[in-house]
Motif scaffolding. Sequence first.
Motif, PDB file in Angstrom:
ATOM      1  N   SER A  94       8.869  -2.672   1.475  1.00  0.00           N
ATOM      2  CA  SER A  94       9.055  -3.038   0.082  1.00  0.00           C
ATOM      3  C   SER A  94       9.549  -4.471  -0.011  1.00  0.00           C
ATOM      4  O   SER A  94      10.248  -4.962   0.878  1.00  0.00           O
ATOM      5  N   LEU A  95       9.151  -5.119  -1.089  1.00  0.00           N
ATOM      6  CA  LEU A  95       9.604  -6.489  -1.390  1.00  0.00           C
ATOM      7  C   LEU A  95      10.339  -6.439  -2.718  1.00  0.00           C
ATOM      8  O   LEU A  95       9.773  -6.007  -3.722  1.00  0.00           O
ATOM      9  N   LEU A  96      11.586  -6.851  -2.712  1.00  0.00           N
ATOM     10  CA  LEU A  96      12.394  -6.907  -3.922  1.00  0.00           C
ATOM     11  C   LEU A  96      12.650  -8.362  -4.272  1.00  0.00           C
ATOM     12  O   LEU A  96      13.110  -9.132  -3.427  1.00  0.00           O
ATOM     13  N   ILE A  97      12.326  -8.737  -5.505  1.00  0.00           N
ATOM     14  CA  ILE A  97      12.659 -10.061  -6.023  1.00  0.00           C
ATOM     15  C   ILE A  97      13.746  -9.864  -7.075  1.00  0.00           C
ATOM     16  O   ILE A  97      13.518  -9.174  -8.081  1.00  0.00           O
ATOM     17  N   THR A  98      14.883 -10.424  -6.847  1.00  0.00           N
ATOM     18  CA  THR A  98      15.986 -10.261  -7.798  1.00  0.00           C
ATOM     19  C   THR A  98      16.007 -11.402  -8.803  1.00  0.00           C
ATOM     20  O   THR A  98      15.527 -12.506  -8.527  1.00  0.00           O
TER      21      THR A  98
ATOM     22  N   GLU B 154      14.964  -9.645 -14.801  1.00  0.00           N
ATOM     23  CA  GLU B 154      14.945  -8.315 -14.187  1.00  0.00           C
ATOM     24  C   GLU B 154      14.520  -8.427 -12.725  1.00  0.00           C
ATOM     25  O   GLU B 154      14.018  -9.447 -12.275  1.00  0.00           O
ATOM     26  N   ASN B 155      14.728  -7.330 -12.011  1.00  0.00           N
ATOM     27  CA  ASN B 155      14.297  -7.268 -10.612  1.00  0.00           C
ATOM     28  C   ASN B 155      12.898  -6.683 -10.524  1.00  0.00           C
ATOM     29  O   ASN B 155      12.525  -5.824 -11.333  1.00  0.00           O
ATOM     30  N   ALA B 156      12.134  -7.149  -9.542  1.00  0.00           N
ATOM     31  CA  ALA B 156      10.773  -6.649  -9.324  1.00  0.00           C
ATOM     32  C   ALA B 156      10.697  -6.054  -7.935  1.00  0.00           C
ATOM     33  O   ALA B 156      11.126  -6.684  -6.956  1.00  0.00           O
ATOM     34  N   THR B 157      10.135  -4.865  -7.842  1.00  0.00           N
ATOM     35  CA  THR B 157       9.956  -4.207  -6.541  1.00  0.00           C
ATOM     36  C   THR B 157       8.488  -3.883  -6.330  1.00  0.00           C
ATOM     37  O   THR B 157       7.840  -3.300  -7.195  1.00  0.00           O
TER      38      THR B 157
END
Lengths: 112, 114
Positions: free
Chosen positions: A73-77, A17-20
């Motif tokens: 914001s930091l998004l980790i895909t 999953e992605n984390a924001t």
Amino acid sequence: SQQGEEDPQALSIQEGENATMNCSYKTSINNLQWYRQNSGRGLVHLILIRSNEREKHSGRLRVTLDTSKKSSSLLITASRAADTASYFCATDGRSSASKIIFGSGTRLSIRP
Amino acid sequence: EAEVAQSPRYKITEKSQAVAFWCDPISGHATLYWYRQILGQGPELLVQFQDESVVDDSQLPKDRFSAERLKGVDSTLKIQPAELGDSAMYLCASSLRQGAYEQFFGPGTRLTVL
């Protein structure tokens, strides 16, 4: 005092999953950086975004900056187990008296 | 690969004793930082050096803490006397210079004051 405040304080997601994560700050900045810290270790630099930039990418990371809202914001895909860590934003203020200030961090846990 | 070195990695001491931490930054890095990190919180800047000069020590408790970087290379952070509330991780970082530059962190020194 902490200039940057991360939200949420803790986040648990399934692998893949992605984390924001979000960071809000109070005063004008020159740049904002994101760092990762594995438990009990030193911090590792992830990405730097300057005040005149709106978005940057680095591998599976995407950072946005909205200076009008004083937030980032930091998004980790496509999260992986190895992404489990604490993530901190750090701001470098504009005034001559400003110093680098780290936020309180988001603890990210990736469930297998 | 160049790294920031810190020693010791762990230190246990009794209150009122003196403790000292050492940091060797990456070669050529002009800016050196000492941070204190309490468990569950972000790092708090204690002191910042540009070469051998202190740029910012506004958060350093100067009645008991001191820091020096005499030759503009390695640095020492001292606490005398240590108090129970000083228990924390002490992190050293360096960067090429001030401003929009990545900071490289050492592994830290975990201090426990009994």
